[in-house]
Design a protein around this motif. Structure first.
Motif, mmCIF file in Angstrom:
data_model
loop_
_atom_site.group_PDB
_atom_site.id
_atom_site.type_symbol
_atom_site.label_atom_id
_atom_site.label_comp_id
_atom_site.label_asym_id
_atom_site.label_seq_id
_atom_site.Cartn_x
_atom_site.Cartn_y
_atom_site.Cartn_z
ATOM 1 N N SER A 8 35.231 49.392 51.520
ATOM 2 C CA SER A 8 34.717 48.944 52.808
ATOM 3 C C SER A 8 33.455 49.695 53.228
ATOM 4 O O SER A 8 32.756 50.294 52.416
ATOM 5 C CB SER A 8 35.808 49.045 53.875
ATOM 6 O OG SER A 8 35.481 48.286 55.013
ATOM 7 N N ALA A 9 33.158 49.657 54.549
ATOM 8 C CA ALA A 9 31.869 50.108 55.078
ATOM 9 C C ALA A 9 31.590 51.574 54.817
ATOM 10 O O ALA A 9 30.422 51.975 54.710
ATOM 11 C CB ALA A 9 31.809 49.839 56.587
ATOM 12 N N ILE A 10 32.608 52.397 54.711
ATOM 13 C CA ILE A 10 32.408 53.834 54.546
ATOM 14 C C ILE A 10 31.604 54.168 53.296
ATOM 15 O O ILE A 10 30.927 55.203 53.251
ATOM 16 C CB ILE A 10 33.753 54.586 54.519
ATOM 17 C CG1 ILE A 10 34.679 54.007 53.443
ATOM 18 C CG2 ILE A 10 34.411 54.563 55.881
ATOM 19 C CD1 ILE A 10 35.968 54.783 53.252
ATOM 20 N N LEU A 11 31.633 53.314 52.286
ATOM 21 C CA LEU A 11 30.932 53.609 51.044
ATOM 22 C C LEU A 11 29.426 53.411 51.163
ATOM 23 O O LEU A 11 28.672 53.839 50.284
ATOM 24 C CB LEU A 11 31.479 52.740 49.909
ATOM 25 C CG LEU A 11 32.940 52.982 49.556
ATOM 26 C CD1 LEU A 11 33.380 52.035 48.449
ATOM 27 C CD2 LEU A 11 33.166 54.433 49.137
ATOM 28 N N ALA A 12 28.969 52.773 52.243
ATOM 29 C CA ALA A 12 27.540 52.554 52.449
ATOM 30 C C ALA A 12 26.929 53.575 53.389
ATOM 31 O O ALA A 12 25.715 53.560 53.608
ATOM 32 C CB ALA A 12 27.300 51.146 52.993
ATOM 33 N N LEU A 13 27.752 54.453 53.960
ATOM 34 C CA LEU A 13 27.287 55.387 54.977
ATOM 35 C C LEU A 13 27.158 56.794 54.404
ATOM 36 O O LEU A 13 27.919 57.194 53.518
ATOM 37 C CB LEU A 13 28.262 55.391 56.163
ATOM 38 C CG LEU A 13 28.482 54.025 56.828
ATOM 39 C CD1 LEU A 13 29.619 54.115 57.840
ATOM 40 C CD2 LEU A 13 27.206 53.550 57.506
ATOM 41 N N GLU A 14 26.200 57.550 54.927
ATOM 42 C CA GLU A 14 25.977 58.920 54.453
ATOM 43 C C GLU A 14 26.080 59.912 55.610
ATOM 44 O O GLU A 14 25.752 59.574 56.740
ATOM 45 C CB GLU A 14 24.594 59.027 53.796
ATOM 46 C CG GLU A 14 24.437 58.236 52.516
ATOM 47 C CD GLU A 14 25.354 58.716 51.390
ATOM 48 O OE1 GLU A 14 26.012 59.771 51.539
ATOM 49 O OE2 GLU A 14 25.435 58.016 50.379
ATOM 50 N N PRO A 15 26.565 61.119 55.277
ATOM 51 C CA PRO A 15 26.870 61.651 53.939
ATOM 52 C C PRO A 15 28.281 61.345 53.447
ATOM 53 O O PRO A 15 28.652 61.727 52.339
ATOM 54 C CB PRO A 15 26.708 63.159 54.124
ATOM 55 C CG PRO A 15 27.162 63.381 55.547
ATOM 56 C CD PRO A 15 26.678 62.167 56.326
ATOM 57 N N GLY A 16 29.053 60.625 54.260
ATOM 58 C CA GLY A 16 30.440 60.366 53.903
ATOM 59 C C GLY A 16 30.606 59.580 52.620
ATOM 60 O O GLY A 16 31.537 59.827 51.840
ATOM 61 N N GLY A 17 29.719 58.608 52.378
ATOM 62 C CA GLY A 17 29.837 57.801 51.167
ATOM 63 C C GLY A 17 29.765 58.635 49.907
ATOM 64 O O GLY A 17 30.525 58.417 48.943
ATOM 65 N N THR A 18 28.861 59.597 49.898
ATOM 66 C CA THR A 18 28.747 60.493 48.742
ATOM 67 C C THR A 18 30.011 61.321 48.570
ATOM 68 O O THR A 18 30.511 61.507 47.457
ATOM 69 C CB THR A 18 27.526 61.414 48.909
ATOM 70 O OG1 THR A 18 26.340 60.622 48.885
ATOM 71 C CG2 THR A 18 27.463 62.446 47.802
ATOM 72 N N ALA A 19 30.562 61.812 49.687
ATOM 73 C CA ALA A 19 31.780 62.632 49.629
ATOM 74 C C ALA A 19 32.962 61.813 49.116
ATOM 75 O O ALA A 19 33.766 62.297 48.302
ATOM 76 C CB ALA A 19 32.085 63.200 51.011
ATOM 77 N N ILE A 20 33.076 60.575 49.577
ATOM 78 C CA ILE A 20 34.193 59.733 49.141
ATOM 79 C C ILE A 20 34.045 59.372 47.670
ATOM 80 O O ILE A 20 35.025 59.385 46.916
ATOM 81 C CB ILE A 20 34.283 58.474 50.020
ATOM 82 C CG1 ILE A 20 34.720 58.884 51.437
ATOM 83 C CG2 ILE A 20 35.255 57.454 49.437
ATOM 84 C CD1 ILE A 20 34.525 57.827 52.471
ATOM 85 N N GLU A 21 32.819 59.062 47.248
ATOM 86 C CA GLU A 21 32.614 58.776 45.827
ATOM 87 C C GLU A 21 33.036 59.966 44.972
ATOM 88 O O GLU A 21 33.725 59.811 43.951
ATOM 89 C CB GLU A 21 31.159 58.424 45.550
ATOM 90 C CG GLU A 21 30.924 58.127 44.067
ATOM 91 C CD GLU A 21 29.483 57.842 43.718
ATOM 92 O OE1 GLU A 21 29.204 57.655 42.506
ATOM 93 O OE2 GLU A 21 28.622 57.801 44.624
ATOM 94 N N ARG A 22 32.635 61.153 45.362
ATOM 95 C CA ARG A 22 33.005 62.357 44.614
ATOM 96 C C ARG A 22 34.530 62.510 44.568
ATOM 97 O O ARG A 22 35.111 62.829 43.513
ATOM 98 C CB ARG A 22 32.357 63.571 45.277
ATOM 99 C CG ARG A 22 32.618 64.893 44.573
ATOM 100 C CD ARG A 22 31.752 66.011 45.148
ATOM 101 N NE ARG A 22 31.934 66.159 46.589
ATOM 102 C CZ ARG A 22 30.974 65.932 47.498
ATOM 103 N NH1 ARG A 22 29.775 65.529 47.128
ATOM 104 N NH2 ARG A 22 31.227 66.114 48.780
ATOM 105 N N PHE A 23 35.180 62.276 45.695
ATOM 106 C CA PHE A 23 36.638 62.397 45.763
ATOM 107 C C PHE A 23 37.316 61.364 44.869
ATOM 108 O O PHE A 23 38.311 61.661 44.194
ATOM 109 C CB PHE A 23 37.097 62.236 47.212
ATOM 110 C CG PHE A 23 38.539 62.571 47.445
ATOM 111 C CD1 PHE A 23 38.938 63.886 47.653
ATOM 112 C CD2 PHE A 23 39.499 61.580 47.451
ATOM 113 C CE1 PHE A 23 40.272 64.201 47.863
ATOM 114 C CE2 PHE A 23 40.833 61.884 47.662
ATOM 115 C CZ PHE A 23 41.227 63.198 47.865
#
Length: 318
Positions: free
Chosen positions: A127-142
């Motif tokens: 969902s939308a969280i993957l397009a937002l920064e810096p959270g998207g980068t953190a979630i991808e890493r997780f």
């Protein structure tokens, strides 16, 4: 246990008054919140891995999740205000104007929430969280780290207003597909990301990338799904549409519930899934989505609602 990670949102749905003036009714939502709540109602062990506010909306979100049978043991509470969204239902797809005053969606790092429960059998995000920064980068890493030990499910659930860098966002999704065990997108998602490619071509590409189960939902056109050995296409359920809010989340909820029953959430089990069981899982996903489409807002069924096979049955709180 199935763990969902992502936003909880209070959606404000337009309901014109007797004079046609717009009024907005708050209903609970958020893609990953919806799936946790929906799984709990279907009797599937689920945990919500995110932060909820201590404000009145956050308290409402937490109480409904708990009442639905999902675990809050891995949900943190904070003083940032709840995320809100005003919903436009005038088009074929809902449009969400998100107000995230506390910036929970754009900044939350799931690594700060602690480890996943030892009983986790699937980690679901998107969902939308993957397009937002810096959270998207953190979630991808997780996600990439989690995928080393726990199967990962990814629902694109594209929200165009959240996208600031389309090429970067597409690249992130492609990387996440490489770590995922289950991948799902809608035709509307793909129209934003790959307007020149047909859904069948996207599904074939995921198959080539080694995705054990890929799914594209086609709205009124049904759904297509593919494993390494099977490719199926199912027509859509016939429903009297109230609104489509939460339908994609409901589809994932039904899919997970069926796969949980068959102990088929990891790569090996999905690879061994027969065509009949795959067809049944997609059909059940459509049934749950159909229930949600018959109600205003993301109203998820209890197992008894589906067993009753009553298209007019409403979940508590509707």
């Amino acid at each position: 246990m199935i763990v969902t990670c992502g936003e909880a949102v209070v959606d404000f749905l337009p309901e014109p008054d007797a004079d046609g003036r717009p009024l907005f009714r708050p209903v609970l939502g958020g893609s990953l919140y919806n799936v946790a709540l929906g799984l709990g109602r279907l009797g599937v062990p689920a945990a919500y891995f995110w932060e909820l506010s201590t404000d009145p909306f956050g308290t409402w979100l937490a109480s409904e999740l708990e009442a639905s049978g999902a675990s809050l043991a891995h949900t943190t509470r904070g003083d940032r205000p709840s995320t809100l969204a005003f919903v436009d239902l005038s088009g074929d797809e809902p449009h969400f104007q998100i107000i995230d005053a506390g910036q929970t969606m754009s900044t939350l790092d799931p690594a700060g929430l602690g480890p996943l429960p030892p009983s986790a059998r699937l980690f679901h995000t998107g969902s939308a969280i993957l397009a937002l920064e810096p959270g998207g980068t953190a979630i991808e890493r997780f996600v990439h780290e989690t995928a080393k030990t726990v199967p990962v499910s990814l629902d694109f659930n594209v929200r165009p207003p959240s996208i600031r860098d389309l090429d970067g966002y597409k690249a992130r999704l492609d990387r996440l597909v490489g770590s995922a065990t289950i991948v799902k997108a809608s035709a509307a998602d793909l129209a934003v990301l790959e307007p020149d490619m047909e859904p069948d071509a996207i599904l074939a590409r995921w198959r080539t990338q080694g995705v054990p189960l890929g799914i594209v939902t086609l709205g009124g056109g049904g759904a297509i799904a593919a494993t390494a050995d099977h490719w199926i296409r199912l027509p859509a359920e016939t429903v009297t549409l109230k609104d489509p809010v939460g339908a994609g989340d409901a589809f994932m909820t039904g899919l997970f519930a069926r796969l949980w029953e068959r102990n088929a959430l990891d790569r090996t089990a999905l690879g061994a899934l027969g065509e009949a069981d795959l067809t049944d899982a997609i059909a059940y996903a459509q049934k749950v989505a159909g229930f949600v489409c018959r109600h205003a807002g993301a109203v998820f069924p209890w197992r008894a609602d589906l067993e009753a096979n009553d298209p007019t049955a409403a979940a508590p709180g509707d």
